[in-house]
Design an enzyme around this catalytic site. Sequence first.
Site, mmCIF file in Angstrom:
data_model
loop_
_atom_site.group_PDB
_atom_site.id
_atom_site.type_symbol
_atom_site.label_atom_id
_atom_site.label_comp_id
_atom_site.label_asym_id
_atom_site.label_seq_id
_atom_site.Cartn_x
_atom_site.Cartn_y
_atom_site.Cartn_z
ATOM 1 N N ASP A 33 0.846 -1.189 0.000
ATOM 2 C CA ASP A 33 0.000 0.000 0.000
ATOM 3 C C ASP A 33 0.887 1.247 0.000
ATOM 4 O O ASP A 33 1.899 1.306 0.704
ATOM 5 C CB ASP A 33 -0.908 -0.005 1.238
ATOM 6 C CG ASP A 33 -2.069 0.972 1.098
ATOM 7 O OD1 ASP A 33 -3.209 0.515 0.947
ATOM 8 O OD2 ASP A 33 -1.818 2.205 1.141
ATOM 9 N N ASN A 94 -12.774 -3.598 2.392
ATOM 10 C CA ASN A 94 -13.804 -2.572 2.510
ATOM 11 C C ASN A 94 -14.742 -2.716 1.314
ATOM 12 O O ASN A 94 -14.287 -2.899 0.187
ATOM 13 C CB ASN A 94 -13.159 -1.177 2.511
ATOM 14 C CG ASN A 94 -12.318 -0.948 3.757
ATOM 15 O OD1 ASN A 94 -12.702 -1.362 4.841
ATOM 16 N ND2 ASN A 94 -11.165 -0.322 3.604
ATOM 17 N N GLU A 102 -12.484 3.052 -1.131
ATOM 18 C CA GLU A 102 -12.126 4.219 -1.959
ATOM 19 C C GLU A 102 -11.802 3.833 -3.397
ATOM 20 O O GLU A 102 -12.128 4.567 -4.321
ATOM 21 C CB GLU A 102 -10.933 4.962 -1.339
ATOM 22 C CG GLU A 102 -11.338 5.726 -0.085
ATOM 23 C CD GLU A 102 -10.162 6.326 0.652
ATOM 24 O OE1 GLU A 102 -9.022 6.258 0.152
ATOM 25 O OE2 GLU A 102 -10.397 6.852 1.747
ATOM 26 N N VAL A 103 -11.139 2.703 -3.563
ATOM 27 C CA VAL A 103 -10.771 2.279 -4.918
ATOM 28 C C VAL A 103 -11.754 1.181 -5.358
ATOM 29 O O VAL A 103 -11.826 0.119 -4.727
ATOM 30 C CB VAL A 103 -9.315 1.748 -4.945
ATOM 31 C CG1 VAL A 103 -8.954 1.295 -6.360
ATOM 32 C CG2 VAL A 103 -8.341 2.826 -4.464
ATOM 33 N N HIS A 107 -10.172 -5.374 -3.431
ATOM 34 C CA HIS A 107 -8.833 -5.574 -2.874
ATOM 35 C C HIS A 107 -8.954 -5.992 -1.422
ATOM 36 O O HIS A 107 -9.855 -5.559 -0.713
ATOM 37 C CB HIS A 107 -7.978 -4.306 -2.979
ATOM 38 C CG HIS A 107 -8.635 -3.065 -2.464
ATOM 39 N ND1 HIS A 107 -9.575 -2.378 -3.206
ATOM 40 C CD2 HIS A 107 -8.513 -2.393 -1.293
ATOM 41 C CE1 HIS A 107 -9.990 -1.323 -2.502
ATOM 42 N NE2 HIS A 107 -9.372 -1.328 -1.338
ATOM 43 N N HIS A 109 -6.785 -5.845 2.094
ATOM 44 C CA HIS A 109 -5.643 -5.301 2.815
ATOM 45 C C HIS A 109 -5.107 -6.426 3.686
ATOM 46 O O HIS A 109 -5.891 -7.109 4.359
ATOM 47 C CB HIS A 109 -6.068 -4.163 3.740
ATOM 48 C CG HIS A 109 -6.674 -2.986 3.054
ATOM 49 N ND1 HIS A 109 -5.986 -1.825 2.827
ATOM 50 C CD2 HIS A 109 -7.921 -2.785 2.546
ATOM 51 C CE1 HIS A 109 -6.771 -0.944 2.218
ATOM 52 N NE2 HIS A 109 -7.964 -1.502 2.040
HETATM 53 P P1 5GP Z 1 -9.817 1.273 0.326
HETATM 54 O O1 5GP Z 1 -10.121 2.447 1.189
HETATM 55 O O2 5GP Z 1 -10.439 1.403 -1.055
HETATM 56 O O3 5GP Z 1 -10.136 -0.034 0.988
HETATM 57 O O4 5GP Z 1 -8.250 1.233 0.163
HETATM 58 C C1 5GP Z 1 -7.566 1.775 -0.912
HETATM 59 C C2 5GP Z 1 -6.101 1.692 -0.568
HETATM 60 O O5 5GP Z 1 -5.367 1.918 -1.749
HETATM 61 C C3 5GP Z 1 -5.642 2.747 0.444
HETATM 62 O O6 5GP Z 1 -5.081 2.088 1.580
HETATM 63 C C4 5GP Z 1 -4.621 3.562 -0.327
HETATM 64 O O7 5GP Z 1 -3.520 3.979 0.464
HETATM 65 C C5 5GP Z 1 -4.198 2.623 -1.432
HETATM 66 N N1 5GP Z 1 -3.764 3.292 -2.654
HETATM 67 C C6 5GP Z 1 -4.399 4.313 -3.301
HETATM 68 N N2 5GP Z 1 -3.724 4.665 -4.399
HETATM 69 C C7 5GP Z 1 -2.653 3.832 -4.475
HETATM 70 C C8 5GP Z 1 -1.580 3.712 -5.410
HETATM 71 O O8 5GP Z 1 -1.466 4.413 -6.400
HETATM 72 N N3 5GP Z 1 -0.656 2.740 -5.149
HETATM 73 C C9 5GP Z 1 -0.732 1.915 -4.053
HETATM 74 N N4 5GP Z 1 0.211 1.021 -3.912
HETATM 75 N N5 5GP Z 1 -1.732 2.012 -3.166
HETATM 76 C C10 5GP Z 1 -2.686 2.964 -3.372
#
Ligand code: 5GP
Length: 121
Positions: A33, A94, A102-103, A107, A109
């Site tokens: 991350d 999530n 967010e993405v 995925h 973690h």
């Molecule tokens: P979410 O909130 O969607 O579960 O987690 C998205 C995760 O993606 C976050 O922990 C964030 O730090 C990570 N992330 C966002 N953009 C990038 C990126 O460009 N590269 C990497 N390696 N992680 C990312």
Amino acid sequence: MTYDENNIFAKILRGEISCKKIYEDEFVLSFFDINPQKKIHALVIPKGKYINLDDFACKASEKEIVGLIKGLYTVAQKLNISSNTGKGYRALANISENGGQEVPHLHFHLFGGEKIGKMVE
Ligand code: 5GP
């Protein structure tokens, strides 16, 4: 909701954005991350275009489902955090808005390398 081809993980999968790769096979890609929340903070994503875990459960093939679960274990092994090292870790996905996703590409973690603490803040 349709899959957003321009989400950041889709770009990483296409090689348009770089990542610190941990592991890759036919079914998954894993990388660190960019904004680690614990000593070890890895992400594991399926290679298929799935928005979240629900989408994956509905649409993925059995091979992809097995591939993702095995991929999580392989990454935990590679990072030396799996339960058979006596350590352990937290796997977390999530899902959509209330889950804080967010993405919009599924995925997991993987948090490890130290005590992870409270399950929910
Ligand atoms: P979410 O909130 O969607 O579960 O987690 C998205 C995760 O993606 C976050 O922990 C964030 O730090 C990570 N992330 C966002 N953009 C990038 C990126 O460009 N590269 C990497 N390696 N992680 C990312």
